[in-house]
Each structure stands twice: as structure tokens, then as C-alpha cells.
Write a protein that holds these residues in place. Sequence first.
Motif, PDB file in Angstrom:
ATOM      1  N   PRO B   9       0.804  -1.225   0.000  1.00 10.75           N
ATOM      2  CA  PRO B   9       0.000   0.000   0.000  1.00 10.75           C
ATOM      3  C   PRO B   9       0.837   1.275   0.000  1.00 10.75           C
ATOM      4  N   SER B  10       2.009   1.235   0.628  1.00 11.62           N
ATOM      5  CA  SER B  10       2.778   2.476   0.752  1.00 11.62           C
ATOM      6  C   SER B  10       3.567   2.821  -0.510  1.00 11.62           C
ATOM      7  N   ILE B  11       3.621   1.911  -1.478  1.00  7.84           N
ATOM      8  CA  ILE B  11       4.268   2.223  -2.753  1.00  7.84           C
ATOM      9  C   ILE B  11       3.204   2.099  -3.843  1.00  7.84           C
ATOM     10  N   PRO B  12       2.673   3.234  -4.306  1.00  8.41           N
ATOM     11  CA  PRO B  12       1.548   3.180  -5.249  1.00  8.41           C
ATOM     12  C   PRO B  12       1.870   2.319  -6.470  1.00  8.41           C
ATOM     13  N   SER B  13       0.867   1.651  -6.934  1.00  6.66           N
ATOM     14  CA  SER B  13       0.919   0.768  -8.096  1.00  6.66           C
ATOM     15  C   SER B  13       2.002  -0.307  -8.002  1.00  6.66           C
ATOM     16  N   THR B  14       2.384  -0.665  -6.777  1.00  2.70           N
ATOM     17  CA  THR B  14       3.275  -1.806  -6.645  1.00  2.70           C
ATOM     18  C   THR B  14       2.472  -3.014  -6.208  1.00  2.70           C
ATOM     19  N   SER B  15       2.296  -3.913  -7.127  1.00  3.92           N
ATOM     20  CA  SER B  15       1.579  -5.143  -6.864  1.00  3.92           C
ATOM     21  C   SER B  15       2.141  -6.163  -7.829  1.00  3.92           C
ATOM     22  N   TYR B  16       2.478  -7.329  -7.334  1.00  5.79           N
ATOM     23  CA  TYR B  16       2.992  -8.326  -8.262  1.00  5.79           C
ATOM     24  C   TYR B  16       2.577  -9.722  -7.852  1.00  5.79           C
ATOM     25  N   PRO B  17       2.444 -10.598  -8.859  1.00  2.30           N
ATOM     26  CA  PRO B  17       1.986 -11.952  -8.584  1.00  2.30           C
ATOM     27  C   PRO B  17       3.144 -12.893  -8.222  1.00  2.30           C
ATOM     28  N   ILE B  18       2.832 -13.869  -7.377  1.00  5.75           N
ATOM     29  CA  ILE B  18       3.737 -14.996  -7.129  1.00  5.75           C
ATOM     30  C   ILE B  18       2.971 -16.246  -7.541  1.00  5.75           C
ATOM     31  N   GLN B  19       3.477 -16.940  -8.542  1.00  8.49           N
ATOM     32  CA  GLN B  19       2.821 -18.177  -8.968  1.00  8.49           C
ATOM     33  C   GLN B  19       3.625 -19.361  -8.474  1.00  8.49           C
ATOM     34  N   ILE B  20       2.938 -20.308  -7.848  1.00 12.85           N
ATOM     35  CA  ILE B  20       3.602 -21.484  -7.277  1.00 12.85           C
ATOM     36  C   ILE B  20       3.023 -22.722  -7.943  1.00 12.85           C
ATOM     37  N   ALA B  21       3.885 -23.539  -8.550  1.00  9.88           N
ATOM     38  CA  ALA B  21       3.393 -24.708  -9.264  1.00  9.88           C
ATOM     39  C   ALA B  21       4.499 -25.743  -9.364  1.00  9.88           C
ATOM     40  N   CYS B  22       4.197 -26.840 -10.026  1.00 11.54           N
ATOM     41  CA  CYS B  22       5.180 -27.908 -10.218  1.00 11.54           C
ATOM     42  C   CYS B  22       5.256 -28.252 -11.700  1.00 11.54           C
ATOM     43  N   GLY B  23       6.441 -28.107 -12.306  1.00  9.22           N
ATOM     44  CA  GLY B  23       6.616 -28.505 -13.703  1.00  9.22           C
ATOM     45  C   GLY B  23       6.251 -27.450 -14.717  1.00  9.22           C
ATOM     46  N   THR B  24       6.325 -26.181 -14.349  1.00 16.88           N
ATOM     47  CA  THR B  24       5.892 -25.109 -15.249  1.00 16.88           C
ATOM     48  C   THR B  24       7.044 -24.393 -15.954  1.00 16.88           C
ATOM     49  N   LEU B  25       8.273 -24.731 -15.583  1.00 22.47           N
ATOM     50  CA  LEU B  25       9.415 -23.984 -16.143  1.00 22.47           C
ATOM     51  C   LEU B  25       9.479 -24.084 -17.675  1.00 22.47           C
ATOM     52  N   CYS B  26       9.086 -25.265 -18.209  1.00 29.15           N
ATOM     53  CA  CYS B  26       9.214 -25.485 -19.651  1.00 29.15           C
ATOM     54  C   CYS B  26       8.273 -24.607 -20.476  1.00 29.15           C
ATOM     55  N   ASP B  27       7.193 -24.138 -19.878  1.00 24.81           N
ATOM     56  CA  ASP B  27       6.259 -23.270 -20.616  1.00 24.81           C
ATOM     57  C   ASP B  27       6.427 -21.795 -20.270  1.00 24.81           C
ATOM     58  N   TRP B 159      14.067  -3.128  -4.351  1.00 30.62           N
ATOM     59  CA  TRP B 159      13.605  -3.117  -5.742  1.00 30.62           C
ATOM     60  C   TRP B 159      12.681  -4.311  -5.925  1.00 30.62           C
ATOM     61  N   GLN B 160      11.389  -4.038  -5.928  1.00 28.29           N
ATOM     62  CA  GLN B 160      10.421  -5.132  -5.983  1.00 28.29           C
ATOM     63  C   GLN B 160      10.447  -5.803  -7.362  1.00 28.29           C
ATOM     64  N   PRO B 161      10.323  -7.134  -7.388  1.00 27.73           N
ATOM     65  CA  PRO B 161      10.220  -7.812  -8.690  1.00 27.73           C
ATOM     66  C   PRO B 161       8.890  -7.478  -9.351  1.00 27.73           C
ATOM     67  N   ASP B 162       8.833  -7.708 -10.649  1.00 28.44           N
ATOM     68  CA  ASP B 162       7.597  -7.469 -11.372  1.00 28.44           C
ATOM     69  C   ASP B 162       6.699  -8.708 -11.343  1.00 28.44           C
ATOM     70  N   ALA B 163       7.325  -9.854 -11.102  1.00 27.12           N
ATOM     71  CA  ALA B 163       6.583 -11.109 -10.964  1.00 27.12           C
ATOM     72  C   ALA B 163       7.550 -12.149 -10.409  1.00 27.12           C
ATOM     73  N   VAL B 164       6.995 -13.149  -9.717  1.00 24.52           N
ATOM     74  CA  VAL B 164       7.804 -14.249  -9.190  1.00 24.52           C
ATOM     75  C   VAL B 164       7.155 -15.559  -9.644  1.00 24.52           C
ATOM     76  N   PHE B 165       7.945 -16.424 -10.266  1.00 21.84           N
ATOM     77  CA  PHE B 165       7.439 -17.721 -10.717  1.00 21.84           C
ATOM     78  C   PHE B 165       8.203 -18.820  -9.995  1.00 21.84           C
ATOM     79  N   ILE B 166       7.502 -19.607  -9.196  1.00 25.58           N
ATOM     80  CA  ILE B 166       8.143 -20.681  -8.438  1.00 25.58           C
ATOM     81  C   ILE B 166       7.725 -22.026  -9.031  1.00 25.58           C
ATOM     82  N   ASP B 167       8.698 -22.773  -9.494  1.00 22.08           N
ATOM     83  CA  ASP B 167       8.437 -24.142  -9.945  1.00 22.08           C
ATOM     84  C   ASP B 167       9.174 -25.067  -8.985  1.00 22.08           C
TER      85      ASP B 167
END
Lengths: 365, 365
Positions: B9-27, B159-167
Motif C-alpha cells: 500500500p505504501s508504494i503506489p501501483s506496486t503489486s505483483y503476482p507470485i505463482q507457485i506450481a510444479c513442472g511449469t518452467l518449460c512453458d 527493488w520489488q520484482p515485477d513477478a515471481v514464478f516458483i516451480d
Amino acid sequence: MQELNVTIPSIPSTSYPIQIACGTLCDLWDRLESKYPAHRKFVVTDANLVSAGHLNTLTKQQNIETFVIDPPGEISKHINTAIAIIEAMEKVFMGRDSVIVALGGGTVGDIAGFAAAIFKRGVKVVQIPTTTVSQADSSVGGKTGVDSTISKNAFGAFWQPDAVFIDVETLKTLDDTQYRAGLVESVKHALIADSDYFEFFEQNMPAVLSRDMDILEKIAFRNCSIKASVVAEDPTEKNKRRILNYGHTIGHAVESASNFDLLHGQAVAIGIIGATIIEKHLGMGDDTRTARISKVLEELGMELTIPKNINKDTLTDLIKRDKKAVNKWPKFVLLQDIGQALCTDGQWAHNVTQQAVDAALDQLY
Amino acid sequence: MQELNVTIPSIPSTSYPIQIACGTLCDLWDRLESKYPAHRKFVVTDANLVSAGHLNTLTKQQNIETFVIDPPGEISKHINTAIAIIEAMEKVFMGRDSVIVALGGGTVGDIAGFAAAIFKRGVKVVQIPTTTVSQADSSVGGKTGVDSTISKNAFGAFWQPDAVFIDVETLKTLDDTQYRAGLVESVKHALIADSDYFEFFEQNMPAVLSRDMDILEKIAFRNCSIKASVVAEDPTEKNKRRILNYGHTIGHAVESASNFDLLHGQAVAIGIIGATIIEKHLGMGDDTRTARISKVLEELGMELTIPKNINKDTLTDLIKRDKKAVNKWPKFVLLQDIGQALCTDGQWAHNVTQQAVDAALDQLY
């Protein structure tokens, strides 16, 4: 003393004062002590400020941790200098509560501001600009940066100062070439935002060149007002802030290609004329406008042609590496009129073909 | 696939997704292309990821600009590596529209995130963490940093990431020592914020150690939930975020003093036990608590004593240089109970005398 406040609505709780006065450097340290009683201070300055006596005026020979950038000037605006400052701070156990006090011109402010931005993920920085270019421009707005071995400002951060203290009396000791070149940023401010201010330069050049202190306070105030309002609207240069780069795309390339034989302002003056040529090419400028701008810049002593020893291909290559480049060719800021940057469909930077820039470069030789 | 969102909330327009899955790196590359169609991508990874085949899985041998950190690990987490990455980006004319794709463990994420923070005053970074420590901790929250020749994380930025992808499937190839040490950050999350989660470790250790994919997805989700909520409240570590440093003040010092023979998690495990000793000394801990924590850490294979070849004075000196140090002696995060960091008068970090820390260090040998 005049005071302005920079408030940036999009960054919560970011607001800082700019104080403009004459003869206040000698009392400033006491004010810093009372403003930051619990913070350790670390001064960053350069050899010119030491020899001009300004460091002593500020610190009164107290035993304050200080890093003196030597040699002064653009040549030291390199990542290695920022690293040396931070390692010096580590050696004296400076913590996250540190305040870096940047006393000097644009390069001191840029290097010290960048060091503050990245030391232990960020500490406060107070800017005390002492040159025409830094009082007009670089001390306000939070742009910090240092060069890599490959290009200018390859490393940088947006890091707003905690306060800016301008003492125009420090300009008295400034070397005349530096003094005049620094005023190009003031002319640029007038060109992009304030036609009355441009006329002020047309009418008051003798007083400006004789360093009349009242005139200098007025200039500092006008510059900071323009800068603060642009920065408040767009702190991270997504759009409108780009107008501050008027004349800088070609200017930066010329500055780099000259190996810093040209001062920043001298190079930007050439870049401004380059922009007016592009404007004419696009059907927006005219000869009267170009003549008025050239006259003011020439009265400041600026040479408005690219030195013959600079290779045109080198310039084109450097323009491609401009940090604002998207898809390898940067956009350009242009004037609609004196005192008014061009805005088209809400955009303040414009596509200009490489051919048009090529043609402008040819005319500048 | 599970998805979390980090909103600050204290940094306007800072929002990013974290996706957690198994076996998604290839796509994932196709998804990056559709998420960032107009941005040039630059991959930062390390030699381990190349040899494990993960770089190929991600990029499918397309011709994508890539910087491979070699040697991998803490030894390369130095300002010189960040400089080398940025100069490599300059050489291929990357602009401000670049997206840095960080594929790897904590050091890759820290270095690449820092490079993104300071390249041309900041470009986007996407984190693809591939180790237990980076999936649990460092990929989320925007802390970036590299070491100087003098100390850890001397250089850094938020420096916040723009997205995080966890496989979590990438954890299959992780060396067992790294795998186990990285889980110490997960145990730390449980200790400071969630007693149920700590019991989960007490009850499921065999499945955790056999790298059961369902269990690993659960762990990743729990970690990121805790991390995201703390970061959202205090992105720049003014106060509450400090709880994430539980065990880290002594831990960082031990890690440095070992010359990185100890992994981060191994050192933090020792630091956690150090904190429990301090808690007992201050009348807050008890032997049951210490025993439960020690048991979980020992089941992970952690040695809970300081290696004999580490000099105690060196440790004290390093603790003084902790980046959170104010007036030369840092504050400590302490537990009120398992699952609950101590908060006194609104403060999450606490004054602990040098004597108390001395005594704890003695017990840790």
C-alpha cells in the motif's frame, strides 16, 4: 532566504525543502546538526571545494568523516568512485542511520546521491550544490548516477535528497568556463517551461555574467520552481520529466565523444541547437526562434558547433546507447515554442528518424 | 497452480503476482513473451543452473542474451559481478525497457535484482527462484544486494520484482546440503509468524526431506504468504520487516567469518540458536522451546555450534558492521513464543547488550 518545497504525490511522505540564500554556508553545519541530531554525517566533496575553502567554511575544521573526490569533475563520475566512497564509509562503521552531505557540483551530487541510494539499501542525502549547473538542475529531483567504462549514467537510481541548501555565494569562486556552461541548464529550463524567464536572460545577461547575487538568487529560485514542479508530476521520468532532457540526447553523445573535454553545459548547448534544427526539419521551428536561442547561448560564451575531431559515427553509436533508448533509437524532446515543450497525444518525447538526426548532426559540424 | 499477490500500500501501483506450481518452467518463456511483448529480455543465471539443464528448459536454446554467473554461490555475490552484468547489457544495447529474468538461487536473485535496480536507474526484474532458500525467502520482497570487499550487502536497494514464478520441480536437482540449509528460512518463517506451520515441520520432516512435491508446494505457499504480508506492511524495513532477520544478526557474522564455507542457512541456524540463548538470558525463553527448535534444525542436518576455527573477536567485529547497526551495535529480533516475534512498545527489534551477545557466542562454541 527563499524556500521551496518539493512534494511528490506519487511517493508517499516524500517532501523536502530547498533553501536558497546568499552567505549561509558558514552556519549550515549547526543547522544540519539540529536537523539530524541522531545521525552520523559523512561529507562527500571534491578537491576543488577543498581548495576554494568551502569545505572548511562548512565544517569549520571539525573532525568530520569526509571523502574528497580527486580529480574533480566528470572523469571521476565512475562506478569505482561510488564504490570507494562506500568502502570508506564501511571502514568508519557508518550505519543505515548515516546522512551523506554532498558539497559540490553536479558530479559530486550525482556520485554522492548514488552512493546514498545503494549504501546498505539506502541512506539519507543532503545536497549542497555549489555550481551553476548543480544549483539549477542536478541537486533537485533525485536523479543520481555514475558512468561505466562503456557509457554515461549506466548505473543510477532515483533517490530524492532529504534537503537541498543553495548558497549562491559559493558561485563567486567558480571558474568562469564552468560558471557559464552551467547556466545552459537554466536557459534550457526557460526554453521548455517559461518564456518570461527566457526573456529575463535576453534582458539581463550583463548582470548574470557579472554574478550579481540578487540576480543569482532569482535564477536559482526560478530553476528550482520549474524543476520541482516537473519532478513532482513525474518523479521517475515515465513521461513529462523527459522535457528536462531537452538538448541532452545529442548533448550527452557530444560530451562523451569529446572525452569530457567539453563541459556538460557546453555539450548541451550544441544539443539544444541540434534540437532546434530537428524542429525546423519537422516544420515546427523557424529562423527567428533559432536566432534568439543561439544569441543567448553565444552570449554565455558557448560554441554552437561540434568540434571537428569528433567522429560522426561515434556520435550516432553513442546516441543509440542513450539510456532512454527503446528499440535502439531514442525519442527526442522538442519545443513547440520558446517556453513550451511539445506534447503530442499526451507524450512529451517524440519519435525522430535517424535520418533527421543525421541531417542535424551534419549541420552542427 | 497457486497464486498470491503482493500488494504494497505504501508504494503506489506496486503489486505483483507470485505463482507457485510444479513442472511449469518449460512453458514459462512463452508466458514471459506474452506478458512482456515489447520488452527485451536478459537472463541472469549461474553455472549450476546451466549444468542442471534448467536454463535450457526455460529458454529452449533460443538465442537469448544471457549472463552466466561463474563460479556460482556467495563468492560471486560481489559488486564486481553486478558491474559485469550491466556492462554485458550495455554491450548488447539493452535499454530502459529491459526485463531482467533471474533464474537461480538467492545469490542470482540478489545480484540480478540489484543490477535491475541500478541499470539506467532501474528496469523490471522477474524472479524465477530455483532453491529452497530463494523460493522461501529472497525472491519475494525486493531486497537486493551485493557484497563489498569489506562486508555483506554493503551495496543494495529495495527493488520489488515485477513477478515471481516458483516451480518446485526445480528443487529436485538441488544438492542435498543446499536443499536442507535453505529450509532453515522456512523454519524461521514459522518461528516468527505461525506456530501451526512450525508444528507442520515437526510432523512432516520425512516427507520434507524426501522432496515430496505436494509438501513442497505447501511450504512455498506458506512461506510466500508470510513473507508477502510482512513486506506489504513494511517494504523498506523500518520496523516490522526486521522480524525476517530473526537469527540473521549472528548468522550473517558467522557466515562471513567462515568465508562462506558455511551456507547462509547453516549460519542462520546457528544464529537462531544464538537468539534463543539471548531470549533465555532475558527471561523469555525456556529449555522446552530451545529443544523443539534445535530438534527441527538438527533433523534438517544443521550443526548448531560455531566452527572452532572462527575467532570470536572477528564475529563481534562483524556484528558491529551489521547494516542495521545504529550507534555501532545492532538491535536483535527475538521470539515471544514459537510462532510469534516479540514486539515491545511497537518495536520489533530490541536492544541487547554486547555482554548478552558475548555470553550467547560463548555458549555457541
